[in-house]
Design a protein around this motif. Structure first.
Motif, PDB file in Angstrom:
ATOM      1  N   LYS A  45       5.429   9.616 160.841  1.00  0.00           N
ATOM      2  CA  LYS A  45       4.733   9.841 159.568  1.00  0.00           C
ATOM      3  C   LYS A  45       5.452  10.887 158.725  1.00  0.00           C
ATOM      4  CE  LYS A  45       0.062   8.380 160.650  1.00  0.00           C
ATOM      5  NZ  LYS A  45      -1.348   8.745 160.607  1.00  0.00           N
ATOM      6  N   LEU A  48       8.452   9.400 156.983  1.00  0.00           N
ATOM      7  CA  LEU A  48       8.101   8.590 155.809  1.00  0.00           C
ATOM      8  C   LEU A  48       7.356   9.417 154.759  1.00  0.00           C
ATOM      9  CD1 LEU A  48       6.863   5.478 157.784  1.00  0.00           C
ATOM     10  CD2 LEU A  48       8.885   5.566 156.325  1.00  0.00           C
ATOM     11  N   ALA A  49       7.221  10.702 155.031  1.00  0.00           N
ATOM     12  CA  ALA A  49       6.485  11.618 154.141  1.00  0.00           C
ATOM     13  C   ALA A  49       5.047  11.168 153.922  1.00  0.00           C
ATOM     14  CB  ALA A  49       7.212  11.787 152.811  1.00  0.00           C
ATOM     15  N   LEU A  50       4.468  10.543 154.941  1.00  0.00           N
ATOM     16  CA  LEU A  50       3.043  10.194 154.865  1.00  0.00           C
ATOM     17  C   LEU A  50       2.206  11.429 155.158  1.00  0.00           C
ATOM     18  CD1 LEU A  50       3.153   6.755 156.728  1.00  0.00           C
ATOM     19  CD2 LEU A  50       2.980   7.141 154.268  1.00  0.00           C
ATOM     20  N   GLU A  70       5.120  11.396 145.181  1.00  0.00           N
ATOM     21  CA  GLU A  70       4.957  10.018 145.671  1.00  0.00           C
ATOM     22  C   GLU A  70       5.946   9.069 144.986  1.00  0.00           C
ATOM     23  OE1 GLU A  70       2.623   8.159 147.910  1.00  0.00           O
ATOM     24  OE2 GLU A  70       2.828  10.129 148.809  1.00  0.00           O
ATOM     25  N   ARG A  74       9.478   6.843 146.739  1.00  0.00           N
ATOM     26  CA  ARG A  74       9.582   5.386 146.891  1.00  0.00           C
ATOM     27  C   ARG A  74      10.975   4.919 147.313  1.00  0.00           C
ATOM     28  NH1 ARG A  74       5.691   4.684 141.989  1.00  0.00           N
ATOM     29  NH2 ARG A  74       3.824   5.234 143.112  1.00  0.00           N
ATOM     30  N   ARG A  77      11.499   5.843 150.970  1.00  0.00           N
ATOM     31  CA  ARG A  77      10.738   5.033 151.929  1.00  0.00           C
ATOM     32  C   ARG A  77      11.329   3.637 152.086  1.00  0.00           C
ATOM     33  NH1 ARG A  77       4.985   7.157 149.662  1.00  0.00           N
ATOM     34  NH2 ARG A  77       4.734   8.924 151.062  1.00  0.00           N
ATOM     35  N   THR A  81      11.200   0.969 157.434  1.00  0.00           N
ATOM     36  CA  THR A  81       9.937   0.253 157.479  1.00  0.00           C
ATOM     37  C   THR A  81       9.294   0.594 158.819  1.00  0.00           C
ATOM     38  OG1 THR A  81       8.806  -1.836 157.108  1.00  0.00           O
ATOM     39  CG2 THR A  81      10.772  -1.917 158.476  1.00  0.00           C
ATOM     40  N   ILE A  82       8.005   0.427 158.902  1.00  0.00           N
ATOM     41  CA  ILE A  82       7.310   0.863 160.119  1.00  0.00           C
ATOM     42  C   ILE A  82       6.376  -0.232 160.633  1.00  0.00           C
ATOM     43  CG2 ILE A  82       5.464   1.999 158.781  1.00  0.00           C
ATOM     44  CD1 ILE A  82       5.391   4.130 161.056  1.00  0.00           C
ATOM     45  N   SER A 151       7.042  -6.356 157.741  1.00  0.00           N
ATOM     46  CA  SER A 151       7.934  -5.228 157.458  1.00  0.00           C
ATOM     47  C   SER A 151       9.303  -5.711 157.009  1.00  0.00           C
ATOM     48  CB  SER A 151       8.091  -4.351 158.705  1.00  0.00           C
ATOM     49  OG  SER A 151       6.863  -3.743 158.993  1.00  0.00           O
ATOM     50  N   ALA A 154       9.543  -6.726 153.407  1.00  0.00           N
ATOM     51  CA  ALA A 154       9.471  -5.666 152.392  1.00  0.00           C
ATOM     52  C   ALA A 154      10.831  -5.352 151.793  1.00  0.00           C
ATOM     53  CB  ALA A 154       8.866  -4.403 153.009  1.00  0.00           C
TER      54      ALA A 154
ATOM     55  N   ASP B 120      -1.409   3.626 154.670  1.00  0.00           N
ATOM     56  CA  ASP B 120      -0.049   4.109 154.936  1.00  0.00           C
ATOM     57  C   ASP B 120       0.968   3.007 154.674  1.00  0.00           C
ATOM     58  OD1 ASP B 120      -0.736   6.681 155.618  1.00  0.00           O
ATOM     59  OD2 ASP B 120      -0.868   6.279 157.770  1.00  0.00           O
ATOM     60  N   MET B 121       0.637   1.780 155.095  1.00  0.00           N
ATOM     61  CA  MET B 121       1.565   0.669 154.882  1.00  0.00           C
ATOM     62  C   MET B 121       1.820   0.449 153.395  1.00  0.00           C
ATOM     63  SD  MET B 121       2.775  -0.432 157.694  1.00  0.00           S
ATOM     64  CE  MET B 121       3.917  -1.417 156.784  1.00  0.00           C
ATOM     65  N   ARG B 123       1.736   2.651 151.077  1.00  0.00           N
ATOM     66  CA  ARG B 123       2.616   3.729 150.615  1.00  0.00           C
ATOM     67  C   ARG B 123       4.052   3.479 151.069  1.00  0.00           C
ATOM     68  NH1 ARG B 123      -0.103   9.098 152.561  1.00  0.00           N
ATOM     69  NH2 ARG B 123       1.492  10.100 151.291  1.00  0.00           N
ATOM     70  N   VAL B 124       4.198   2.998 152.302  1.00  0.00           N
ATOM     71  CA  VAL B 124       5.555   2.702 152.796  1.00  0.00           C
ATOM     72  C   VAL B 124       6.177   1.579 151.958  1.00  0.00           C
ATOM     73  CG1 VAL B 124       6.880   1.814 154.762  1.00  0.00           C
ATOM     74  CG2 VAL B 124       5.066   3.485 155.139  1.00  0.00           C
ATOM     75  N   PHE B 125       5.363   0.626 151.547  1.00  0.00           N
ATOM     76  CA  PHE B 125       5.860  -0.472 150.713  1.00  0.00           C
ATOM     77  C   PHE B 125       6.148  -0.016 149.274  1.00  0.00           C
ATOM     78  CE2 PHE B 125       3.455  -3.759 153.496  1.00  0.00           C
ATOM     79  CZ  PHE B 125       4.514  -3.794 154.376  1.00  0.00           C
ATOM     80  N   GLY B 126       5.895   1.244 148.999  1.00  0.00           N
ATOM     81  CA  GLY B 126       6.222   1.792 147.677  1.00  0.00           C
ATOM     82  C   GLY B 126       5.151   1.562 146.630  1.00  0.00           C
ATOM     83  N   MET B 127       3.931   1.282 147.067  1.00  0.00           N
ATOM     84  CA  MET B 127       2.874   1.019 146.079  1.00  0.00           C
ATOM     85  C   MET B 127       2.097   2.277 145.746  1.00  0.00           C
ATOM     86  SD  MET B 127       1.555  -2.610 147.366  1.00  0.00           S
ATOM     87  CE  MET B 127       2.824  -3.741 147.873  1.00  0.00           C
TER      88      MET B 127
END
Lengths: 248, 254
Positions: A45, A48-50, A70, A74, A77, A81-82, A151, A154, B120-121, B123-127
């Motif tokens: 996390k 991915l900077a979550l 955020e 982009r 990120r 992919t996760i 994933s 993406a 989280d997904m 956000r990972v997808f850039g949305m």
């Protein structure tokens, strides 16, 4: 290049990571090992900077991602992919819609092209027959395969991150998922796609990774290859590995 | 919870509210998601709103006509029931119902998505999670609650009519005549301005609590409960403040 520099993170008063540092290349195949609650998923996390660390820096290709907004995150990120432990599929969408999700959002492909790409990806992960099923109709292994396909849809990530990809699966399915992970990171560095797998399953990690890091009490207490891991002098790590091999 | 945490949460809440509003005016417009949410919040709530409003109208009419009969003034039942429902009880009661049904649904759905890593997904997808998940919900609640309020007011007035005409034995046409008499600009604005704000508050509070959910099933329960309780408190407090403001703006006097 990925660099963790003295990264510390606590949830409330519970310090999960304590000055963790390591570096890795995008083509590396890493495995983070450790028991439950040792901060393995938190590493992913943070990458991915979550979540943001309390202190320390996380550098991706020389850029400190802990300070980015955020929108600035982009493009960072997109390099990753996760696949989360339970797949994190959108439960109101079918497998087809889940895999097509990003492609539809990006709006660059026609519906016919998206459908073809979805079928290709599902064929690649071996669940083309489940294209019209809903996530709750899938087994654990199929959910993870669908999540891997989503994933991949993406974009073209430079590194795949897996959170406990084989946990809760029967040995055969776990082996199949391991094979799939290996396949997706096949090739020779620096041209191949790297992977980071966090798991407490040493056997699964050994199958897909070349470098192993062991987390204990928020710190990395081992960082080395498979022979080094199996011949470690660290009594704690020995017990961890022996316990898992005995269980198997 | 210390003051610093509380202030940080308030700041996050206001930032989320502002971003959800700004999201309405920037591409990509989430039309499909907004329509889906409008269907859930609007169409899905119609029956319960009608049912609740009908019985509120009947109970109110019964209480008022009984008291007025003792004074020999029961012919004014329609006027008092109408004003009470249109200006005050309708918007508040329907907003409370909406918070219970739609607000709790928003909080639990988003909370479940957070805990299941689906957020989280995204956000990972850039949305942009706010634009994707919060803006459609805020827009739909802000637009649908006034519509539901009109429908609910109608049902409540009908319930009032039923009691006035068939239990209190008043003239039905006189009842409706009095309702028509109170349908002036001030009363309609007083009754219809509130639901827009109530809808916005319910959606932003519920989305904020849902996205802040942590810690499994217990965290989800806490997020949902807090969303509904906070929404209810905010509806009641805002109703009073808004009534004061509307009195001032419309030149009405207490």
């Amino acid at each position: 290049m990925i660099e963790f520099q003295d990264v510390t993170l606590a949830y409330n008063s519970n310090r999960v990571l304590d000055r963790v540092s390591f570096t890795a290349q995008f083509w590396d195949r890493l495995a983070f090992l450790g028991g439950s609650g040792e901060g393995k998923t938190t590493i992913l996390k943070l990458l991915l900077a979550l979540v943001r660390p309390d202190s320390g820096r996380i550098m991706i290709d020389g850029e400190d991602i802990t300070r980015l907004s955020e929108s600035q995150l982009r493009p960072i990120r997109r390099k990753f992919t996760i696949v989360f432990q339970e797949g994190a599929l959108f439960d109101s969408l079918s497998v087809r819609e889940n895999v097509a999700y990003c492609m539809r959002e990006q709006g660059a492909l026609s519906e016919e092209d998206i459908d073809e790409e979805v079928r290709n990806l599902l064929r690649k992960v071996g669940i083309e027959g489940a294209i019209d099923l809903m996530p709750e109709e899938l087994s654990g292994g199929m959910q993870r395969r669908a999540a891997i396909a989503r994933s991949m849809a993406a974009g073209e990530p430079r590194m795949m991150l897996y959170d406990e990809p084989t946990t809760g699966l029967d040995p055969l399915t776990a082996e199949n998922i391991g094979d799939l992970i290996s396949e997706l990171s096949a090739g020779e560095p620096p041209d191949r796609r790297g992977s980071i797998i966090v798991t407490h399953d040493v056997t699964a990690a050994a199958r897909v990774s070349e470098r192993f890091l062991y987390l204990k009490n928020g710190r990395i207490t081992f960082d080395g290859d498979l022979p080094g891991l199996l011949n470690t002098d660290d009594e704690e790590l020995k017990k961890f590995i022996d316990a898992l091999f005995l269980l198997r | 919870m210390n003051l610093r945490t509380l202030l940080a949460q308030a700041q996050d809440f206001y930032a989320l509210s502002a971003r959800s509003l700004l999201g309405i005016f920037h591409r990509p417009f989430r039309v499909r998601e907004t329509v889906e949410q409008m269907d859930y919040a609007g169409s899905g709530s119609v029956l319960i709103v009608i049912l609740v409003s009908l019985f509120i109208g009947m109970a109110l009419s019964l209480q008022i006509s009984t008291e007025l009969a003792a004074l020999g003034l029961k012919m004014y039942t329609g006027k008092i029931v109408g004003i009470a429902i249109i200006r005050e009880i309708g918007p508040v009661a329907i907003a409370l119902t909406f918070a219970g049904r739609v607000g709790s649904g928003m909080a639990s759905e988003l909370g479940s998505m957070v805990l299941g890593h689906q957020v989280d997904m995204l956000r990972v997808f850039g949305m942009d999670v706010v634009k994707k998940l919060v803006t459609p919900r805020v827009l739909s609640a802000t637009l649908m609650l006034p519509v539901l309020t009109v429908i609910g007011d109608g049902a409540a007035l009908f319930g009032g009519y039923y009691i006035a005409a068939f239990v209190s034995h008043q003239s039905g046409s006189f009842y409706w005549g009095q309702i028509a008499e109170i349908m002036n600009f001030n009363n309609i604005v007083s009754g219809l301005a509130k639901p827009f704000l109530f809808g916005f508050l319910i959606a932003t509070i519920s989305c904020y609590m849902g996205l802040a959910a942590r810690g499994g099933a217990r965290g989800l329960r806490q997020a949902t409960t807090t969303a509904v309780v906070l929404s209810i408190i905010m509806i009641i407090v805002t109703d009073f403040l808004l009534t004061q403001i509307l009195f001032l703006l419309l030149g009405m006097q207490a």
